[in-house]
Enzyme design. Structure first.
Site, PDB file in Angstrom:
ATOM      1  CG  ASN A   1     -16.529   8.092  -9.365  1.00  0.00           C
ATOM      2  OD1 ASN A   1     -15.543   7.373  -9.239  1.00  0.00           O
ATOM      3  ND2 ASN A   1     -16.521   9.380  -9.023  1.00  0.00           N
ATOM      4  CD  GLU A   2     -14.724   9.668  -5.025  1.00  0.00           C
ATOM      5  OE1 GLU A   2     -15.076  10.847  -4.876  1.00  0.00           O
ATOM      6  OE2 GLU A   2     -13.579   9.251  -4.783  1.00  0.00           O
TER       7      GLU A   2
ATOM      8  CG  ASN B   1     -12.414   6.405  -6.687  1.00  0.00           C
ATOM      9  OD1 ASN B   1     -12.172   5.406  -7.348  1.00  0.00           O
ATOM     10  ND2 ASN B   1     -13.370   7.272  -7.023  1.00  0.00           N
TER      11      ASN B   1
ATOM     12  CE1 TYR C   1      -8.110  16.799  -3.201  1.00  0.00           C
ATOM     13  CE2 TYR C   1      -8.654  14.537  -3.746  1.00  0.00           C
ATOM     14  CZ  TYR C   1      -8.524  15.860  -4.118  1.00  0.00           C
ATOM     15  OH  TYR C   1      -8.814  16.234  -5.394  1.00  0.00           O
TER      16      TYR C   1
ATOM     17  CD1 TRP D   1      -8.199  12.116 -10.603  1.00  0.00           C
ATOM     18  CD2 TRP D   1      -9.346  10.578 -11.759  1.00  0.00           C
ATOM     19  NE1 TRP D   1      -9.272  12.746 -11.177  1.00  0.00           N
ATOM     20  CE2 TRP D   1      -9.984  11.828 -11.892  1.00  0.00           C
ATOM     21  CE3 TRP D   1      -9.873   9.469 -12.427  1.00  0.00           C
ATOM     22  CZ2 TRP D   1     -11.148  11.984 -12.660  1.00  0.00           C
ATOM     23  CZ3 TRP D   1     -11.023   9.642 -13.174  1.00  0.00           C
ATOM     24  CH2 TRP D   1     -11.645  10.892 -13.281  1.00  0.00           C
TER      25      TRP D   1
ATOM     26  CE  LYS E   1      -6.144  14.790  -7.064  1.00  0.00           C
ATOM     27  NZ  LYS E   1      -7.104  15.885  -7.375  1.00  0.00           N
TER      28      LYS E   1
HETATM   29  C1  GCB Z   1     -12.428  11.592  -7.167  1.00  0.00           C
HETATM   30  C2  GCB Z   1     -13.397  11.672  -8.284  1.00  0.00           C
HETATM   31  C3  GCB Z   1     -12.798  12.356  -9.484  1.00  0.00           C
HETATM   32  C4  GCB Z   1     -12.021  13.584  -9.044  1.00  0.00           C
HETATM   33  C5  GCB Z   1     -10.899  13.133  -8.131  1.00  0.00           C
HETATM   34  C6  GCB Z   1     -10.066  14.301  -7.609  1.00  0.00           C
HETATM   35  O1  GCB Z   1     -12.505  10.761  -6.319  1.00  0.00           O
HETATM   36  O2  GCB Z   1     -13.927  10.427  -8.643  1.00  0.00           O
HETATM   37  O3  GCB Z   1     -13.836  12.707 -10.361  1.00  0.00           O
HETATM   38  O4  GCB Z   1     -11.553  14.335 -10.096  1.00  0.00           O
HETATM   39  O5  GCB Z   1     -11.426  12.475  -7.036  1.00  0.00           O
HETATM   40  O6  GCB Z   1      -9.089  14.665  -8.246  1.00  0.00           O
HETATM   41  O7  GCB Z   1     -10.401  14.846  -6.573  1.00  0.00           O
END
Ligand code: GCB
Length: 728
Positions: free
Chosen positions: A363-364, A419, A425, A499, A520
């Site tokens: 992931n990322e 993602n 953001y 998310w 979130k």
């Molecule tokens: C992401 C991550 C996740 C974070 C989310 C966020 O890309 O994979 O673990 O919690 O962003 O809310 O910033």
């Protein structure tokens, strides 16, 4: 016969990094705890990044009755993140990885009196994942610990926490039959395997044909079969399995059993307010009930292996799952073996679950690591491991927005996912649409999905002019309305995962009016409150019964003379009543908007068929301060919304790309940015070296960039005045 004893009670807990001998000697002075347990249930959720990270001990005497059995194994289902098992002063095992099951043999080491001492650590490490991520790294024995007593002749228990039985159903949809291969691992001569009423005695492995197979058919009909294996010694294992066909098409998205089945759902973390990650079966069931209420048909179980009970619930409820290991954010040179062992355990332990469709490699991972040969090789090794262990499933990755779509890492897994947080953001909501359109146009042969998207909302905050960064329930709802439309217009997206379904602990965070939480979630951390955005998805996805929801119930005090009343429903017609009188009827889909004059206090009711939802709102003369999170930012917001901006000239409402395209305005902005760059070297260099980021910034409105960079109101105004002097 095997005997399983769950060791929940009678543990002494010592929050001290001491040698094993000392831990045993001090045990009596320790705190009495029962399992599951985490030592971060409180401090891992209060913000400030100061939760206890270290080594702690769990000590327990085993009674004579508990140790009966020819062969005795200890099973640890979740020890975060590294764990050592000591029996009577001898170290028997070490396990690295906080989310998988491991077992240790105790027989041969038992004495008259048996003291078990288990050390668990959630300290920093240079090789055990995760080390850098946006969630709390709870420490503890947070899932069940069992003793398993088996006869001399028994099924394998040690290798990667195997269940000892592996079932591979291969379905022929045309012939409506399934070929089911059952493999077992044991130290006996033969094994009796039973599937669907048929029993065969074989050495290790048997094949069964199920005619007129009852498919595992997603949320509508998640039918499960059982396979049982028994040895002469009577040791027995069994597992449920499901017969289904998963497939992905780059143009048409996901297919279940030969029919189009777009995967639309949410992600879940395994924690809860007040409890941390030490969840009970009741907690898991309660989460699943919320997932079913929402109407999701898929879950991304992020960012690590979840409890077996939870994959069981997904099997039973027909939820298609993305399972993954915590290879996240930052690649560690010394962590290669740990990524492989966590993946080996995930696949070994979860293979039989029909719900799982894909294995997530990382992931990322490029968020804090360069795409170099070492990173690529680690991914190739993981991908090959998945295919070797499980040729029936696809592999995927969740990529960070700034990863170039041309990056070679995207060619490694079978299918791709990104993602994206445009509209939260950074950037504007529409950039998400553009991103996928570009990707899909450039790689029409690749399968692409949307692995994360979301916006934080604190349900205490409200606004009639919601905007990015205000943490209001209204902005979160608007954000998701956009994403829902974006997704519905792109059927090629093989899966989409909000998310996150629940707010969760991220102890490093302190924002949006709460400490230590990522907000979130569509539902609050304690599961008590469903935010408006929850009902948006319920309206779009849950078709089981007519449903209607009035948004803004918590936004009672409003200043405006006319307010927007928004209704979410899965029906096509909504009636709105104001103070008991029919105000309007609207036809449409999912989202229904009404403008209603506000005179004083009003009772609003929305109706579909027999269902209704009501709320009370009132007109007030001054804004209710308790609804505003960031008061300073909101004044800037109100100002730049003003219509005094001349659209024929440049302004901060234009994108950086538009401004740069004009020689005069572009030179001015570049000079300003160069000045900023010399003051903040690192960030500027990161942008300079990343063409993807540059492109994305080009699409962002200048005001968004300025606010994200922390510019004050006066400098924003000044810049706007200069831009307004340049004609387009
Ligand atoms: C992401 C991550 C996740 C974070 C989310 C966020 O890309 O994979 O673990 O919690 O962003 O809310 O910033």
């Amino acid at each position: 016969m095997r005997k399983i004893t769950t060791l929940s009670e009678g543990w002494k807990f010592l929050k001290a990094d001491v040698p094993a001998e000392t831990a045993v000697n001090w045990a009596e002075r320790g705190e009495t705890v029962s399992l599951p347990h985490t030592w971060n249930a409180v401090d891992g959720q209060d913000g400030g990044n100061d939760y206890h990270r270290g080594t702690c001990w769990y000590v327990r005497e085993l009674t004579a009755e508990e140790t009966v059995g020819e062969r005795l194994f200890l099973e640890v289902n979740g020890a975060a993140h590294t764990c050592e098992v000591w029996l009577n002063g001898e170290r028997l095992a070490r396990h690295e990885g906080g989310y998988s099951t491991f077992r240790v043999e105790l027989s041969g080491k038992l004495a008259e009196k048996n003291t078990l001492a288990v050390s668990v650590s959630n300290e920093d490490s240079d090789h055990v994942y995760p080390q850098k991520a946006d969630f709390t790294f709870y420490g503890g024995l947070y899932r069940a610990v069992n003793l398993i007593a088996v006869p001399e002749e028994h099924f394998e228990l040690l290798k990667d926490g195997t269940p000892g039985i592996k079932v591979t159903p291969v379905v022929d949809l045309e012939k409506k039959c399934a070929t089911v291969t059952v493999e077992t691992w044991h130290n006996g001569k033969s094994v009796e395997i039973t599937v669907n009423g048929e029993t065969r005695t074989v050495e290790r492995c048997a094949e069964f044909i199920i005619e007129n197979v009852h498919l595992w058919d997603g949320v509508d009909d998640p039918y499960l079969y059982t396979a049982t294996a028994k040895l002469a010694s009577e040791d027995e294992v069994s597992t449920r399995f499901g017969c289904r066909v998963f497939a992905c098409d780059p143009e048409k998205g996901f297919f279940l059993n030969g029919r189009s089945y777009p995967l639309r759902g949410v992600s879940r973390h395994q924690d809860r307010k007040g409890k941390g990650n030490a969840l009970s079966y009741e907690d898991h069931k309660a989460d699943m009930a919320i997932i079913r209420e929402l109407g999701a048909n898929t879950l991304r179980l992020a960012h690590y292996q979840h409890a077996q009970e939870f994959y069981d619930l997904c099997d039973e409820n027909g939820i298609v799952v993305w399972a993954e290991i915590p290879y996240i954010t930052m690649h560690m040179t010394n962590g290669r073996e740990n990524t492989l062992s966590q993946m080996r355990e995930l696949i070994t332990q979860c293979y039989n679950h029909p719900c799982i469709a894909v294995w997530g490699l990382s992931n990322e991972i490029t968020a804090a690591s360069a795409v170099n040969e070492e990173l690529l090789e680690n991914h190739r090794a993981l991908n090959a491991l998945c295919h070797r262990m499980d040729p029936t499933r696809l592999t995927t990755m969740a990529n960070v927005f700034m990863l170039e779509i041309e990056s070679p890492i995207l060619a490694i897994p079978d299918i791709n996912s990104y993602n994206l947080y445009f509209g939260w953001y950074l950037g504007e909501l529409e950039q998400t649409d553009e991103f996928f359109d570009e990707y899909h146009a450039k790689y029409p042969e690749r399968v692409i999905g949307f692995s994360e998207y979301g916006a934080d909302a604190n349900p205490a905050f409200h606004s009639s002019h919601p905007e990015k960064g205000d943490y209001t329930e209204e902005y979160q709802a608007l954000y998701h309305e956009h994403m829902l439309r974006m997704i519905e217009a792109r059927p090629y997206l093989w899966a989409t995962h909000v998310w996150n379904l629940f707010d969760f602990a991220a102890d490093g965070r302190d924002e949006g009016g709460k400490h230590g939480e990522n907000q979130k979630g569509l539902v609050t951390f304690d599961r008590s409150l469903r935010k408006d955005a929850f009902y948006l998805y319920k309206a779009a996805w849950n078709k089981t019964e007519p449903f209607v929801h009035l948004c803004g119930k918590r936004y009672e005090n409003r200043c405006e003379a006319e307010t927007e009343i928004k209704v979410y429903s899965n029906q096509n017609e909504v009636r709105l009543y104001v103070d008991g009188t029919l105000y309007g009827t609207q036809s449409g889909k999912t989202v229904f908007r009404f403008r209603v004059p506000l005179l004083g206090e009003h009772l609003i009711r929305a109706e579909v068929g027999e269902r209704s939802d009501s709320m009370c709102i009132r007109r007030v003369s001054e804004p209710d301060e308790s609804y505003i999170f960031n008061k300073a930012a909101s004044s800037v917001t109100n100002w730049f919304d003003a219509d005094e901006i001349d659209p024929n000239c440049f302004s901060i409402n234009d994108t950086l790309g538009e401004i740069r395209a004009n020689a005069q305005a572009g030179a001015m902005i570049d000079a300003m940015m160069a000045k900023g760059a010399s003051e903040r070297g690192d960030v500027a260099n990161a942008v300079k070296d990343n063409p993807a980021l540059q492109r994305m910034m080009g699409r962002m409105k200048l005001i968004s960039l300025l606010k994200q960079g922390g510019a004050d109101e006066e400098s924003i105004k000044q810049l706007n005045r200069i831009l307004q002097g340049i004609r387009k």
